[in-house]
Design a protein around this motif. Structure first.
Motif, PDB file in Angstrom:
ATOM      1  N   TYR A   1      -5.452  19.826  35.521  1.00  0.00           N
ATOM      2  CA  TYR A   1      -5.570  20.950  34.596  1.00  0.00           C
ATOM      3  C   TYR A   1      -5.488  22.275  35.353  1.00  0.00           C
ATOM      4  O   TYR A   1      -5.958  22.386  36.481  1.00  0.00           O
ATOM      5  CB  TYR A   1      -6.908  20.913  33.852  1.00  0.00           C
ATOM      6  N   LYS A   2      -4.920  23.257  34.685  1.00  0.00           N
ATOM      7  CA  LYS A   2      -4.996  24.627  35.153  1.00  0.00           C
ATOM      8  C   LYS A   2      -5.958  25.344  34.207  1.00  0.00           C
ATOM      9  O   LYS A   2      -5.666  25.499  33.014  1.00  0.00           O
ATOM     10  CB  LYS A   2      -3.621  25.301  35.133  1.00  0.00           C
ATOM     11  N   ILE A   3      -7.113  25.736  34.722  1.00  0.00           N
ATOM     12  CA  ILE A   3      -8.126  26.359  33.885  1.00  0.00           C
ATOM     13  C   ILE A   3      -7.793  27.832  33.687  1.00  0.00           C
ATOM     14  O   ILE A   3      -7.530  28.558  34.646  1.00  0.00           O
ATOM     15  CB  ILE A   3      -9.527  26.205  34.506  1.00  0.00           C
ATOM     16  N   ILE A   4      -7.812  28.257  32.453  1.00  0.00           N
ATOM     17  CA  ILE A   4      -7.489  29.634  32.088  1.00  0.00           C
ATOM     18  C   ILE A   4      -8.764  30.336  31.662  1.00  0.00           C
ATOM     19  O   ILE A   4      -9.437  29.898  30.720  1.00  0.00           O
ATOM     20  CB  ILE A   4      -6.465  29.668  30.940  1.00  0.00           C
ATOM     21  N   GLY A   5      -9.105  31.415  32.348  1.00  0.00           N
ATOM     22  CA  GLY A   5     -10.310  32.155  31.995  1.00  0.00           C
ATOM     23  C   GLY A   5     -11.543  31.281  32.077  1.00  0.00           C
ATOM     24  O   GLY A   5     -11.726  30.522  33.027  1.00  0.00           O
ATOM     25  N   SER A   6     -12.362  31.340  31.033  1.00  0.00           N
ATOM     26  CA  SER A   6     -13.632  30.622  31.066  1.00  0.00           C
ATOM     27  C   SER A   6     -13.699  29.435  30.126  1.00  0.00           C
ATOM     28  O   SER A   6     -14.679  28.696  30.152  1.00  0.00           O
ATOM     29  CB  SER A   6     -14.777  31.591  30.717  1.00  0.00           C
ATOM     30  N   HIS A   7     -12.653  29.215  29.269  1.00  0.00           N
ATOM     31  CA  HIS A   7     -12.781  28.101  28.327  1.00  0.00           C
ATOM     32  C   HIS A   7     -11.460  27.475  27.897  1.00  0.00           C
ATOM     33  O   HIS A   7     -11.453  26.610  27.012  1.00  0.00           O
ATOM     34  CB  HIS A   7     -13.539  28.555  27.071  1.00  0.00           C
ATOM     35  N   SER A   8     -10.343  27.872  28.482  1.00  0.00           N
ATOM     36  CA  SER A   8      -9.040  27.353  28.064  1.00  0.00           C
ATOM     37  C   SER A   8      -8.374  26.587  29.204  1.00  0.00           C
ATOM     38  O   SER A   8      -8.792  26.682  30.360  1.00  0.00           O
ATOM     39  CB  SER A   8      -8.133  28.506  27.611  1.00  0.00           C
ATOM     40  N   GLY A   9      -7.330  25.849  28.853  1.00  0.00           N
ATOM     41  CA  GLY A   9      -6.643  25.078  29.881  1.00  0.00           C
ATOM     42  C   GLY A   9      -5.212  24.753  29.481  1.00  0.00           C
ATOM     43  O   GLY A   9      -4.840  24.803  28.304  1.00  0.00           O
ATOM     44  N   VAL A  10      -4.402  24.415  30.478  1.00  0.00           N
ATOM     45  CA  VAL A  10      -3.022  24.000  30.261  1.00  0.00           C
ATOM     46  C   VAL A  10      -2.702  22.917  31.281  1.00  0.00           C
ATOM     47  O   VAL A  10      -3.275  22.893  32.383  1.00  0.00           O
ATOM     48  CB  VAL A  10      -2.052  25.211  30.399  1.00  0.00           C
ATOM     49  N   LYS A  11      -1.827  21.999  30.896  1.00  0.00           N
ATOM     50  CA  LYS A  11      -1.484  20.880  31.794  1.00  0.00           C
ATOM     51  C   LYS A  11      -0.065  20.431  31.473  1.00  0.00           C
ATOM     52  O   LYS A  11       0.323  20.368  30.312  1.00  0.00           O
ATOM     53  CB  LYS A  11      -2.472  19.725  31.586  1.00  0.00           C
ATOM     54  N   ILE A  12       0.687  20.126  32.488  1.00  0.00           N
ATOM     55  CA  ILE A  12       2.048  19.669  32.258  1.00  0.00           C
ATOM     56  C   ILE A  12       2.021  18.187  31.893  1.00  0.00           C
ATOM     57  O   ILE A  12       1.319  17.382  32.521  1.00  0.00           O
ATOM     58  CB  ILE A  12       2.951  19.932  33.493  1.00  0.00           C
ATOM     59  N   CYS A  13       2.740  17.838  30.847  1.00  0.00           N
ATOM     60  CA  CYS A  13       2.773  16.474  30.333  1.00  0.00           C
ATOM     61  C   CYS A  13       3.813  15.641  31.082  1.00  0.00           C
ATOM     62  O   CYS A  13       4.840  16.165  31.531  1.00  0.00           O
ATOM     63  CB  CYS A  13       3.094  16.525  28.839  1.00  0.00           C
ATOM     64  N   ARG A  14       3.546  14.358  31.174  1.00  0.00           N
ATOM     65  CA  ARG A  14       4.512  13.494  31.874  1.00  0.00           C
ATOM     66  C   ARG A  14       5.833  13.421  31.119  1.00  0.00           C
ATOM     67  O   ARG A  14       6.889  13.213  31.719  1.00  0.00           O
ATOM     68  CB  ARG A  14       3.943  12.094  32.070  1.00  0.00           C
ATOM     69  N   TRP A  15       5.789  13.624  29.782  1.00  0.00           N
ATOM     70  CA  TRP A  15       7.023  13.603  29.019  1.00  0.00           C
ATOM     71  C   TRP A  15       7.825  14.879  29.243  1.00  0.00           C
ATOM     72  O   TRP A  15       9.053  14.876  29.137  1.00  0.00           O
ATOM     73  CB  TRP A  15       6.722  13.421  27.533  1.00  0.00           C
ATOM     74  N   THR A  16       7.144  15.961  29.552  1.00  0.00           N
ATOM     75  CA  THR A  16       7.847  17.196  29.922  1.00  0.00           C
ATOM     76  C   THR A  16       8.646  16.950  31.194  1.00  0.00           C
ATOM     77  O   THR A  16       9.823  17.318  31.298  1.00  0.00           O
ATOM     78  CB  THR A  16       6.844  18.341  30.137  1.00  0.00           C
ATOM     79  N   LYS A  17       8.003  16.310  32.158  1.00  0.00           N
ATOM     80  CA  LYS A  17       8.689  15.977  33.412  1.00  0.00           C
ATOM     81  C   LYS A  17       9.829  15.000  33.147  1.00  0.00           C
ATOM     82  O   LYS A  17      10.913  15.112  33.737  1.00  0.00           O
ATOM     83  CB  LYS A  17       7.698  15.362  34.395  1.00  0.00           C
ATOM     84  N   SER A  18       9.586  14.049  32.245  1.00  0.00           N
ATOM     85  CA  SER A  18      10.593  13.035  31.958  1.00  0.00           C
ATOM     86  C   SER A  18      11.861  13.643  31.364  1.00  0.00           C
ATOM     87  O   SER A  18      12.977  13.341  31.809  1.00  0.00           O
ATOM     88  CB  SER A  18      10.005  11.995  30.998  1.00  0.00           C
ATOM     89  N   GLN A  19      11.707  14.534  30.379  1.00  0.00           N
ATOM     90  CA  GLN A  19      12.903  15.103  29.758  1.00  0.00           C
ATOM     91  C   GLN A  19      13.560  16.148  30.654  1.00  0.00           C
ATOM     92  O   GLN A  19      14.769  16.372  30.559  1.00  0.00           O
ATOM     93  CB  GLN A  19      12.580  15.694  28.383  1.00  0.00           C
ATOM     94  N   LEU A  20      12.790  16.779  31.534  1.00  0.00           N
ATOM     95  CA  LEU A  20      13.415  17.650  32.532  1.00  0.00           C
ATOM     96  C   LEU A  20      14.374  16.855  33.405  1.00  0.00           C
ATOM     97  O   LEU A  20      15.399  17.371  33.864  1.00  0.00           O
ATOM     98  CB  LEU A  20      12.342  18.306  33.411  1.00  0.00           C
ATOM     99  N   ARG A  21      14.051  15.599  33.618  1.00  0.00           N
ATOM    100  CA  ARG A  21      14.889  14.724  34.444  1.00  0.00           C
ATOM    101  C   ARG A  21      15.912  13.957  33.623  1.00  0.00           C
ATOM    102  O   ARG A  21      16.626  13.093  34.152  1.00  0.00           O
ATOM    103  CB  ARG A  21      14.000  13.740  35.209  1.00  0.00           C
ATOM    104  N   GLY A  22      15.946  14.226  32.296  1.00  0.00           N
ATOM    105  CA  GLY A  22      16.907  13.553  31.435  1.00  0.00           C
ATOM    106  C   GLY A  22      16.574  12.107  31.184  1.00  0.00           C
ATOM    107  O   GLY A  22      17.465  11.290  30.898  1.00  0.00           O
TER     108      GLY A  22
END
Length: 649
Positions: free
Chosen positions: A292-313
């Motif tokens: 996770y990449k923590i944003i501020g004090s209560h939010s977060g973002v994370k790259i999904c494995r399907w994002t990586k998958s479709q980037l690779r076709g």
């Protein structure tokens, strides 16, 4: 009377002599008391260290305490209460307990007999209050403060019952909050105090011991440790109450702020600008370890494995097959890492905080969105040079067009969720928001999102309680009300069902009964994802259904609806099937489950009312249920890992 007289001089000498004798006596008496209050215990003294555990946390802590006791030359047998005969308690000189609280303030099932014996014995006039008069004890509680009145109820009940049976409490009940981020520190401090008492000696009836900290001789179910009792700590605003008359010597000396066993600091309770930080340093470390990449004090973002998958076709997720999401341009995020459930299948293993209301510092929605996009694009850039990633797909990935507000936690708990949605839509980023059906009023006030999900993890009150382990006592009423609120929305709505074999995969009729309440446009049915062993979950691979099981369940549900819902799409790789309202989304035999995203953003920008059918788009044949491709986009390249087997030689 003059001092020159003989009688006056004699009287003065007598007074001085008496004073000297008294001071001498008092000095000797104090030395005697000090010695008697601190007799050195036999280093070989034996005792019992009991643990009440369901997920393994209390057991782990008990092992740690045993190691500390051994290192200080004490001998304590570590025993699970399910294997302990409570009638032997009267034979014990010292009993230490690490106790978890389970559902509704009750002990785990394996400790019910022990708890019942304590309660029945304490209430039985034939037993009396002298049964454990030769026993010293201390209890540490393990629970979640988010459960309110039942927080560490088992530990307090144990303390109360031991005291009623005549035992002497050597250290007040320790409060361990598994969601507070400082459980290890609190337990360590409590353990040190226990060892300090054992080294320094014990009073027969409780009191203040020679090492300078307070204990309660007769507990009333509360805890008096370090100058605080439970009533001194306000969980909602964190402002401590008045100090007790008993404080640590180090606090008198001004060596640090007064601290309660719950880890709160009386001066400001760890608050910033009047609001508590949702993500403690320990929670932050755990989440960052998971990517996770923590944003501020209560939010977060994370790259999904399907994002990586479709980037690779190599193919997109089921949302690509069902709704036309471009997985390589999808950002998975949340504005609230906190949740009101502790689901058995939580793939975050409960490393996120929990709560029933917003009580933390609140970050600005614009800052959250900007930071989320910034962190997401940084993770996308890291895919540069990875085999299969082309420059075109990488550049597309750097401009996210979709946001799945379903990463972890409960997004609609964030008070500024509508402003955050506006910020995303102004950037023409579509929004898929998932709620856990515990905040119906939040659903009612929610602005239109591209697609609104409600997690329907079970179809009956008992199974929902067992699977979701909700914090709210009225969880079922909130669940039903959330489904009713969903029915009032005009954007696309979805029931999301997670099938757990042996838990909820047999309740076809009960699930069907929920259809008429929320009247969703779509019903996603997905097999549970096994996320490895965890102390917080009993699930194994045996609980994961096959895709054939999910198809059978889905077809049975569709059949129950008598044509209102039909099986529309599937994604074999994700073990997921989609039911759709055939009256709305099947036109002349053609499914329209996909979304015209540009049309959606135009409708939002117009400010005029619109419905879910105003921005539907045709579903490609490869995504339709029963297609040979099984929901795999033929424009992508299927990739299968080679299975390596050890040589038989």
């Amino acid at each position: 009377m003059s001092l020159n007289s003989t009688s006056a001089r004699i009287a003065l000498l007598a007074l001085l002599s008496a004073s000297t004798v008294y001071c001498f006596y008092k000095s000797r008496r104090l030395k005697f008391l000090k010695h008697s209050l601190n007799p050195k215990l036999n280093p070989n003294v034996r005792g019992k260290l009991l643990f009440i555990s369901q997920t393994g946390t209390s057991k782990t802590l008990a092992h740690r305490l045993q190691n500390l006791l051994v290192s200080n030359s004490f001998s304590f047998d570590l025993v699970d209460v399910k294997d302990y005969e409570p009638e032997d308690l009267s034979k014990e000189s010292v009993v230490l307990i690490v106790a978890s609280t389970w559902e509704d303030g009750k002990p785990p099932p394996n400790a019910q007999f022990f708890a019942n014996w304590l309660a029945e014995s304490a209430d039985d006039f034939r037993v009396g209050s002298l049964l454990l008069s030769k026993t010293k004890f201390a209890v540490f509680g393990v629970g979640s403060r988010a459960y309110g009145a039942t927080y560490n109820a088992v530990a307090r009940e144990c303390s109360k019952r031991f005291s009623e049976l005549g035992a002497s409490e050597i250290v007040g009940v320790g409060d361990g909050d598994v969601d507070g981020g400082d459980l290890n520190w609190v337990f360590e401090e409590w353990s040190k105090k226990v060892v300090g008492v054992l080294k320094g000696g014990c009073l027969e009836n409780g009191g203040v011991y020679g090492n300078g900290f307070a204990v309660s001789g007769q507990s009333d179910g509360g805890s008096v440790v370090d100058g605080f009792d439970d009533s001194d700590v306000d969980d909602d605003d964190g402002n401590g109450g008045a100090e007790s008359g008993i404080v640590d010597l180090e606090d008198i000396a001004g060596k640090g702020p007064l601290r309660s066993m719950s880890g709160s600091v009386a001066e400001n309770n760890g608050k910033l600008n009047g609001s508590r930080e949702m993500v403690t340093p320990v929670l932050r470390a755990n989440l960052e370890k998971q990517g996770y990449k923590i944003i501020g004090s209560h939010s977060g973002v994370k790259i999904c494995r399907w994002t990586k998958s479709q980037l690779r076709g190599r193919g997109g997720c089921y949302k690509h097959s069902f709704y036309g999401i471009e997985s390589h341009r999808c950002m998975e995020a949340t504005p609230s890492l906190a949740c009101a459930n502790k689901c058995v299948f939580c793939w975050r293993h409960h490393t996120n905080p929990v709560g029933k209301s917003w009580k933390w510092k609140m970050d600005d929605p614009l800052e959250i969105v900007n930071s989320a996009i910034d962190q997401h694009t940084k993770m996308i850039k890291q895919m540069k040079g990875v085999p299969g990633v082309t420059l075109d797909r990488l550049m597309e990935g750097l401009s996210p067009r979709h946001c799945a507000l379903s990463l972890v936690g409960e997004p609609i708990m964030y008070p500024e969720i509508n402003k955050l949605i506006d910020e995303l839509h102004q950037r023409r980023i579509s929004t898929f928001l998932v709620t856990n059906a515990q905040f119906p009023e939040k659903i009612q006030m929610l602005k239109p999102v591209t697609q609104l999900y409600v997690s329907v993890d079970a179809a009956t009150k008992d199974s929902l309680k067992a699977i979701d382990r909700p914090l709210f006592g009225d969880f079922w009423e909130r669940f039903i009300s959330s489904l009713q609120s969903l029915n009032e929305k005009h954007q696309r709505t979805v029931y999301r069902l997670t099938l757990v074999k042996g838990w909820n995969a047999e309740d076809v009729d009960a699930y069907f009964n929920l259809f008429s309440i929320g009247k969703p446009d779509f019903i996603e049915i997905k097999g549970v994802t096994y996320c490895g062993s965890s102390a917080t979950s009993k699930l194994t691979m045996e609980n994961v259904p096959w895709h054939a099981d999910v198809k059978t369940f889905s077809e049975a549900l569709a059949s129950k609806s008598q044509g209102e819902y039909e099986v529309a799409c599937e994604h074999v790789h994700s073990c997921c099937v989609l039911l759709a309202n055939a009256e709305k989304f099947k036109v002349n035999g053609q499914w329209f489950t996909w979304i015209d995203y540009e049309k959606f953003h135009d409708l939002v920008a117009s400010g005029k009312p619109f419905t879910s059918t105003d921005y539907m788009a045709a579903t490609p044949s490869w995504a339709v249920y029963g297609a040979e491709e099984g929901g795999f986009d033929p424009d992508q390249s299927r990739y299968r890992k080679e299975r390596r087997h050890k040589s038989s030689q």
